[in-house]
Design an enzyme around this catalytic site. Structure first.
Site, PDB file in Angstrom:
ATOM      1  N   GLU A 114     -46.908  52.876 -17.437  1.00  0.00           N
ATOM      2  CA  GLU A 114     -47.514  54.204 -17.582  1.00  0.00           C
ATOM      3  C   GLU A 114     -47.049  55.117 -16.465  1.00  0.00           C
ATOM      4  OE1 GLU A 114     -51.611  53.148 -17.470  1.00  0.00           O
ATOM      5  OE2 GLU A 114     -51.648  52.945 -15.298  1.00  0.00           O
ATOM      6  N   LYS A 116     -46.581  57.229 -13.258  1.00  0.00           N
ATOM      7  CA  LYS A 116     -47.160  57.199 -11.919  1.00  0.00           C
ATOM      8  C   LYS A 116     -47.432  58.647 -11.547  1.00  0.00           C
ATOM      9  CE  LYS A 116     -46.421  55.415  -7.245  1.00  0.00           C
ATOM     10  NZ  LYS A 116     -46.831  56.616  -6.538  1.00  0.00           N
ATOM     11  N   ASP A 118     -48.320  61.889  -9.607  1.00  0.00           N
ATOM     12  CA  ASP A 118     -48.138  62.333  -8.232  1.00  0.00           C
ATOM     13  C   ASP A 118     -49.349  63.175  -7.827  1.00  0.00           C
ATOM     14  OD1 ASP A 118     -47.036  62.706  -5.805  1.00  0.00           O
ATOM     15  OD2 ASP A 118     -45.468  64.085  -6.452  1.00  0.00           O
ATOM     16  N   TYR A 227     -56.888  54.606 -14.077  1.00  0.00           N
ATOM     17  CA  TYR A 227     -55.921  53.571 -14.422  1.00  0.00           C
ATOM     18  C   TYR A 227     -56.254  52.179 -13.886  1.00  0.00           C
ATOM     19  CZ  TYR A 227     -54.329  55.337  -9.901  1.00  0.00           C
ATOM     20  OH  TYR A 227     -54.290  55.761  -8.609  1.00  0.00           O
ATOM     21  N   LYS A 315     -39.561  54.044  -9.332  1.00  0.00           N
ATOM     22  CA  LYS A 315     -39.518  55.439  -8.866  1.00  0.00           C
ATOM     23  C   LYS A 315     -38.408  56.208  -9.561  1.00  0.00           C
ATOM     24  CE  LYS A 315     -42.128  55.728  -5.024  1.00  0.00           C
ATOM     25  NZ  LYS A 315     -42.756  56.895  -4.500  1.00  0.00           N
ATOM     26  N   CYS A 409     -40.455  96.706   9.766  1.00  0.00           N
ATOM     27  CA  CYS A 409     -40.027  96.375   8.405  1.00  0.00           C
ATOM     28  C   CYS A 409     -38.500  96.356   8.343  1.00  0.00           C
ATOM     29  CB  CYS A 409     -40.581  97.402   7.422  1.00  0.00           C
ATOM     30  SG  CYS A 409     -39.899  97.225   5.764  1.00  0.00           S
ATOM     31  N   CYS A 412     -37.500  99.627   6.070  1.00  0.00           N
ATOM     32  CA  CYS A 412     -37.726 101.031   6.414  1.00  0.00           C
ATOM     33  C   CYS A 412     -37.981 101.247   7.901  1.00  0.00           C
ATOM     34  CB  CYS A 412     -38.884 101.598   5.594  1.00  0.00           C
ATOM     35  SG  CYS A 412     -40.487 100.909   6.058  1.00  0.00           S
ATOM     36  N   CYS A 427     -45.529  95.473   5.559  1.00  0.00           N
ATOM     37  CA  CYS A 427     -44.991  96.778   5.917  1.00  0.00           C
ATOM     38  C   CYS A 427     -46.052  97.768   5.467  1.00  0.00           C
ATOM     39  CB  CYS A 427     -43.682  97.033   5.173  1.00  0.00           C
ATOM     40  SG  CYS A 427     -43.230  98.775   5.167  1.00  0.00           S
ATOM     41  N   CYS A 432     -42.315 102.891   1.475  1.00  0.00           N
ATOM     42  CA  CYS A 432     -41.194 102.024   1.859  1.00  0.00           C
ATOM     43  C   CYS A 432     -40.265 101.826   0.662  1.00  0.00           C
ATOM     44  CB  CYS A 432     -41.726 100.675   2.343  1.00  0.00           C
ATOM     45  SG  CYS A 432     -40.443  99.429   2.573  1.00  0.00           S
TER      46      CYS A 432
END
Ligand code: IVH
Length: 669
Positions: A114, A116, A118, A227, A315, A409, A412, A427, A432
């Site tokens: 089944e 795995k 994450d 599981y 894996k 910025c 500008c 900014c 801008c």
């Protein structure tokens, strides 16, 4: 009402609500409408308010309850939560079987394979069928008590059914995760709100699970697959497969992709299949867990101090790579937020060349301490955009310095500022040009006003030459003005002007999305257009009227009101209308809604309409379009050369429509 009657009614309501939660969140086949469900919850709340002593720990009203906590109580696991040994090749899997053969020479092995997941391992404790405690894995021996947070996950049953319900003491283990589509939606919302986003679904789930305030966890779209039945006093099974069935019967959500395999060849084929389809799963899986099916054999094989000998994790190929940071540039977003981007030595990752990776914001850069000259480990998981996992410290050259945000910025030259409590430097110059360019880029993009030929180079020059200062200016441009730009010939200027003109009829939903109103993306724009039908109506809507729309919360409502309260915005909209831009959605108010409440997945190429047109059509007719197939999907629309989504649909029993059937369903002439 008498107390005795109230008690009986409360019990009945609790049971019905639990059952509907199960049907909706675990089975994805609801039997009542949202409104009917809400009515049951309201009635229960009212009863519990009148007779507070009727409130039980496992009442559905207590899914989100209690005060925020400072720390989580440590809990010692009954049996250690072990990790798994790893395999990366078919060869490794054969060796795994050979090792078991040495312990049990006479046995032939059957398996269950089944995905795995994450996510985050958790252990759930039930006493006589009632959920009493949930804990994180921690170091495997001692975890943290996160009961309040886990209760908010609706696919975790509060009360069990079937034979497992009778067990006085039962522990199940599983993985909490955030589905990819929900993760993407969460990040969009966070981004629109100017809050830091999460790099991947796992981080988002981890943050939610360890929230000090369960009310925050409740707003995070978490899910779980169970599981492992680690303890079940008074119940016995002979195989893992049988155990999974009993778990399902008890109301636990188990992975529908679990497969029983007669031998190792079937396991290997199953691993390859899952790896090929990993992007279509709808959640992140980093491998396949292969388990010996016979519980008696599991017992005889036992465990080392680290992992069971009867299971192994195959894996999937890593989608990670290392490369150098050649520079860190700071971009200016639509709202002035400054986003640092690492410029990388180009590197290939799962078939794509990666040159840039976002470093999100100042806190992220500090946390990972990414510096120019560093070697970084980057990862690309599923359809998630690449991100920096970590700096490879051992390869840091001498003389690097921590990254410092620019005081001005980069576009500008205006001073930058990081508002207290916010993640982004900004900014502060609303004029801008970099912000305007971003907003125009969004305005013209495919999912909004879809202005072909309005590329970055054109926007750049239109803004720099002062020809376009807001959205409405686009519609006043002439062929001569555009032809005078660099790299524009007469013909391409005509094309741009024609596509600007063609965009006038995109309709209200796309226009609202195009405007870049804070918190208003495609989904919300669609809801607003369908409900209000015109800018005129929307402008007058009160926060209360806005928040009444299913799917629109107070914060979005406030943002819409703020947008329309700004005279500059209203003036731009007035001028858009004068230029003939459609600011209504005539169908929204009168049009037929044959697809109301239905969820669609599109795959393959349709001959009579583009993917976007099909999507628009579905939304206009009241339906929804999502990216991957689940049991909640009502229809999969399959065009020419459809992908694996059709197989998913068949497996889950979701009807698959061809183009003709789809068009007929929408009622489109
Ligand atoms: S079984 C004794 N099944 O992977 C058996 N684990 O690296 C315990 N995991 O700690 C594990 N998906 O948190 C199992 N389908 C799955 C899983 C799974 C994810 C996690 C789990 C475990 C870790 C081991």
């Amino acid at each position: 009402m008498e107390r005795a009657d109230a008690a009986q009614r409360a019990t009945e309501l609790r049971e019905r609500i639990h059952r509907h939660d199960y049907l909706y969140y675990t089975e994805a086949r609801p039997e009542v409408s949202d409104a009917e469900y809400d009515a049951l919850v309201r009635e229960l709340r009212a009863l519990e308010a009148e007779f507070p002593d009727l409130v039980t720990e496992d009442s559905p009203t207590q899914r989100v309850a209690g005060q925020p906590v400072d720390t989580f109580r440590p809990v010692e696991h009954r049996a250690a939560m072990l990790s798994l040994d790893n395999a990366t090749t078919a060869e490794d899997l054969r060796e795994f079987e050979a090792r078991m053969r040495r312990v049990l020479p006479a046995a032939d092995f059957h398996y269950v394979a089944e995905p795995k997941i994450d996510g985050l391992g958790v252990a759930l404790l039930y006493e006589r069928g009632r959920f009493v405690r949930g804990a994180t894995r921690g170091d495997g021996r001692v975890g943290e008590d996160i009961t309040a947070n886990l209760k908010t996950i609706r696919s975790i049953p509060m009360i069990l059914r079937g034979p497992l319900a009778a067990s006085p003491d039962l522990e199940v283990r599983g993985e909490v995760f955030m589905p990819r589509a929900e993760f993407a939606q969460l990040n969009r919302t966070l981004e629109e709100a100017g809050e830091p986003t999460f790099a991947n679904p796992r981080n988002a789930a981890a943050g939610a699970v360890r929230q000090k305030d369960a009310a925050v966890t409740a707003r995070r779209p978490l899910d779980i697959f169970l599981y492992h039945l680690s303890a079940a006093e008074g119940v016995a099974f002979t195989s893992y497969w049988e155990t999974l069935e009993a778990m399902r019967e008890a109301g636990f959500k188990t992975n529908p992709r679990s497969e029983r395999c007669a031998d190792l060849d079937a396991v290997i084929a199953g691993c390859q299949r899952l790896e090929a389809e990993r992007d279509a799963l709808g959640y992140d899986a980093d491998g396949v867990v292969v388990k010996v099916d016979s519980l008696e054999r599991q017992r005889r094989l036992g465990a080392t101090s680290h992992h069971p000998r009867w299971a192994i994790a195959f894996k999937f190929a890593a989608r990670q790579a290392t490369t150098q940071v050649e520079g860190i540039e700071v971009g200016v977003g639509k709202t002035g937020a400054l986003t640092p981007v690492a410029k990388l030595t180009p590197v290939e990752l799962a078939g794509v060349v990666i040159r840039n990776v976002s470093l999100h914001n100042e806190d992220e850069i500090r946390k990972k301490d990414v510096r120019v000259g560093d070697t970084v480990l980057i990862e690309r998981a599923g359809d998630v955009i690449p991100y920096v996992v970590q700096v490879v410290e051992s390869r840091r050259p001498g003389g690097t310095v921590p990254f410092a945000f620019p005081a001005r910025c980069p576009a500008c030259g205006h001073p930058t500022f990081r508002p207290p409590g916010e993640a982004y430097w900004r900014c502060m110059n609303s004029a801008c040009p970099a912000q305007l360019k971003e907003r125009l880029g969004h305005f013209g993009s495919r999912r909004t006003m879809d202005i072909e030929h309005l590329g970055d180079a054109a926007i750049e020059q239109l803004v720099d030459r002062g020809l376009v200062r807001d959205f409405a200016d686009l519609y006043g441009l002439t062929v001569e003005q555009v032809a005078a730009l660099e790299r524009f010939a007469e013909k391409s200027a005509q094309n741009l002007i024609a596509s600007i003109a063609a965009s006038r009829g995109r309709g209200l939903a796309r226009l609202l999305n195009a405007l870049g109103i804070r918190l208003v993306g495609e989904r919300v724009a669609g809801l607003l257009a369908a409900r209000f039908g015109s800018v005129e109506h929307l402008k007058k809507a009160s926060p209360e009227e806005l928040a009444e729309v299913h799917g629109i919360g107070d914060e979005i409502a406030q943002s819409v009101v703020t947008f329309f309260a700004d005279a500059t915005n209203v003036a731009v909209l007035d001028r858009l209308e004068e230029h003939g831009v459609l600011v209504t959605d005539p169908e929204a108010l009168e049009g037929p809604k044959p697809l109301a409440g239905k969820t669609f997945v599109l795959t393959g190429t349709l001959s009579s309409l583009t993917r976007d047109a099909a999507r628009d059509l579905i939304m206009r007719r009241g339906g929804r379009v999502v990216g991957s197939v689940s049991k909640k999907t009502d229809y999969v629309v399959a065009g020419e050369s459809p992908g694996g989504k059709v197989d998913d649909a068949r497996r889950l029993g979701v009807p698959v429509l061809d183009e003709a059937a789809f068009v007929a369903l929408t009622g489109r002439a």
